[in-house]
Design a protein around this motif. Structure first.
Motif, PDB file in Angstrom:
ATOM      1  N   VAL A 109      14.602 -23.058 -27.086  1.00  0.00           N
ATOM      2  CA  VAL A 109      13.847 -23.510 -26.088  1.00  0.00           C
ATOM      3  C   VAL A 109      13.808 -22.186 -25.034  1.00  0.00           C
ATOM      4  CG1 VAL A 109      13.663 -24.808 -23.875  1.00  0.00           C
ATOM      5  CG2 VAL A 109      14.645 -25.691 -25.938  1.00  0.00           C
ATOM      6  N   SER A 110      12.673 -21.578 -24.557  1.00  0.00           N
ATOM      7  CA  SER A 110      12.627 -20.433 -23.675  1.00  0.00           C
ATOM      8  C   SER A 110      12.273 -20.916 -22.393  1.00  0.00           C
ATOM      9  CB  SER A 110      11.843 -19.455 -24.295  1.00  0.00           C
ATOM     10  OG  SER A 110      10.738 -19.556 -24.473  1.00  0.00           O
ATOM     11  N   ALA A 119       9.297 -24.578 -26.256  1.00  0.00           N
ATOM     12  CA  ALA A 119      10.306 -25.135 -27.341  1.00  0.00           C
ATOM     13  C   ALA A 119       9.607 -25.245 -28.683  1.00  0.00           C
ATOM     14  CB  ALA A 119      10.697 -26.468 -26.772  1.00  0.00           C
ATOM     15  N   GLU A 120      10.189 -24.929 -29.839  1.00  0.00           N
ATOM     16  CA  GLU A 120       9.953 -24.783 -31.053  1.00  0.00           C
ATOM     17  C   GLU A 120      11.111 -25.549 -31.668  1.00  0.00           C
ATOM     18  OE1 GLU A 120       6.889 -24.355 -32.361  1.00  0.00           O
ATOM     19  OE2 GLU A 120       6.304 -23.333 -30.436  1.00  0.00           O
ATOM     20  N   LEU A 121      10.839 -26.894 -32.448  1.00  0.00           N
ATOM     21  CA  LEU A 121      11.884 -27.525 -32.762  1.00  0.00           C
ATOM     22  C   LEU A 121      11.740 -27.874 -34.375  1.00  0.00           C
ATOM     23  CD1 LEU A 121      11.612 -30.603 -30.208  1.00  0.00           C
ATOM     24  CD2 LEU A 121      13.146 -28.551 -30.087  1.00  0.00           C
ATOM     25  N   THR A 122      12.803 -27.546 -35.239  1.00  0.00           N
ATOM     26  CA  THR A 122      12.636 -27.641 -36.580  1.00  0.00           C
ATOM     27  C   THR A 122      13.280 -28.910 -36.955  1.00  0.00           C
ATOM     28  OG1 THR A 122      14.845 -26.331 -36.593  1.00  0.00           O
ATOM     29  CG2 THR A 122      13.013 -25.181 -37.020  1.00  0.00           C
ATOM     30  N   GLY A 123      14.140 -29.478 -35.910  1.00  0.00           N
ATOM     31  CA  GLY A 123      14.687 -30.809 -36.421  1.00  0.00           C
ATOM     32  C   GLY A 123      14.725 -31.759 -35.460  1.00  0.00           C
ATOM     33  N   THR A 186       7.301 -36.996 -35.581  1.00  0.00           N
ATOM     34  CA  THR A 186       8.473 -36.117 -35.177  1.00  0.00           C
ATOM     35  C   THR A 186       7.869 -35.051 -34.064  1.00  0.00           C
ATOM     36  OG1 THR A 186       9.413 -36.335 -37.500  1.00  0.00           O
ATOM     37  CG2 THR A 186      10.283 -34.445 -35.915  1.00  0.00           C
ATOM     38  N   LEU A 187       8.687 -34.941 -33.124  1.00  0.00           N
ATOM     39  CA  LEU A 187       8.415 -33.892 -31.953  1.00  0.00           C
ATOM     40  C   LEU A 187       8.557 -32.440 -32.466  1.00  0.00           C
ATOM     41  CD1 LEU A 187       7.645 -33.384 -28.969  1.00  0.00           C
ATOM     42  CD2 LEU A 187      10.130 -33.388 -28.645  1.00  0.00           C
ATOM     43  N   ARG A 188       7.498 -31.844 -32.655  1.00  0.00           N
ATOM     44  CA  ARG A 188       7.460 -30.257 -33.078  1.00  0.00           C
ATOM     45  C   ARG A 188       7.660 -29.317 -32.065  1.00  0.00           C
ATOM     46  NH1 ARG A 188       8.705 -31.422 -38.466  1.00  0.00           N
ATOM     47  NH2 ARG A 188       7.230 -32.887 -39.494  1.00  0.00           N
ATOM     48  N   SER A 189       7.003 -29.533 -30.850  1.00  0.00           N
ATOM     49  CA  SER A 189       6.950 -28.551 -30.046  1.00  0.00           C
ATOM     50  C   SER A 189       6.661 -29.000 -28.596  1.00  0.00           C
ATOM     51  CB  SER A 189       5.830 -27.217 -30.322  1.00  0.00           C
ATOM     52  OG  SER A 189       4.786 -27.535 -29.959  1.00  0.00           O
TER      53      SER A 189
END
Length: 279
Positions: A109-110, A119-123, A186-189
């Motif tokens: 998260v920036s 935010a870029e989420l891998t999980g 799933t939330l991705r970004s």
């Protein structure tokens, strides 16, 4: 005269004076409300004559909205990042230029000065427990310590995108909107802007009345050459501007005016008009 009787007379006089003042204040308030109502009705008639129809029941006064200056709060930003990433995030990494980075095994998260967030989420979290992207996104905002209201949701090519606008005391922050993007439940970004800041310092300022604001709007529209035939809504809130030296944000009261052709911001104090860029 005996003191008990004199005391009763004094109390009676005080009650009569208070009653008179109360009636006077009530009369002046009623006259003020009636004056504003009449002024608004006349303004609507003038706009109608200029070819601009107004949805009167969708106009809202700016009331006691005042300019605010709020300072950046790293602790609140960390709370926001933890809510998105889950678990314990690493300590904030100051990348310079007002950019802070938070990351763990779930993603990164920036956050920049002014609240710009990516935010870029891998999980990212799965929706099985929350049922819908809208409900899940609203729950995340609550965990982040942010008040907001949903302003849209779209589905396209397997993606569900839910948009929220931040609010402050029930009033919208027009410059703070965020989009939650979901795929395969799933939330991705997360992209947009959220202001993680305390209440801030209010300034003394008086907002325009609705009749004055409507008149100013019609004058500015004519000056710019824009054309509209209807004002569909007029909602008061704030616009944010980053302060370069401190990294804080100045919130300026403004109306978001939606017409049949475009949307505009009208400064509640100065009457300055700015067109909202197309999304």
């Amino acid at each position: 005269m005996e003191w008990p009787k004199l005391k009763n007379i004094i109390l009676l006089i005080l009650l009569l004076v208070n009653g008179f003042l109360l009636v006077l204040v009530g009369t002046r308030y009623t006259e003020s409300v009636q004056y504003e109502r009449t002024a608004l009705e006349l303004t609507l008639v003038r706009l109608e004559a200029r070819g601009i129809r107004v949805e009167a029941d969708r106009l809202a006064s700016a009331g006691d909205l005042a300019p605010l200056t709020v300072e950046r709060d790293p602790d609140r930003e960390l709370r926001m990042a933890q809510a998105l990433l889950g678990g314990e995030t690493v300590q904030a990494d100051n990348r310079g230029g007002g950019l802070y980075l938070y990351q763990n095994s779930s993603g990164a998260v920036s956050v920049r000065a002014g609240g710009e967030l990516s935010a870029e989420l891998t999980g990212g979290p799965n929706l099985s427990a929350d049922g819908s992207p809208e409900r899940h996104a609203a729950g995340l905002l609550k965990k982040m310590g942010v008040d907001g209201s949903q302003i849209g949701a779209t589905e396209e090519d397997g993606w569900t995108r839910v948009r929220f606008r931040q609010t402050r005391g029930g009033r919208p922050l027009f410059s703070c909107e965020v989009e939650f993007a979901y795929r395969d439940d799933t939330l991705r970004s997360v992209q947009g802007a959220l202001l993680a800041a305390p209440d801030g310092t209010a300034e003394r300022a008086q907002s325009m009345t609705l009749p004055t604001a409507l008149t100013r709007f019609s004058e500015e529209i004519a000056a710019t050459g824009d054309v509209c035939s209807a004002i569909q809504s007029m909602e008061p809130g704030w616009r944010g501007t980053v302060q370069p030296m401190s990294g804080g944000v100045r919130l300026t009261p403004a109306w978001l005016i939606t017409t049949d052709t475009a949307r505009y911001y009208l400064d509640c104090a100065t009457g300055a008009l700015a067109r909202v860029p197309d999304p």
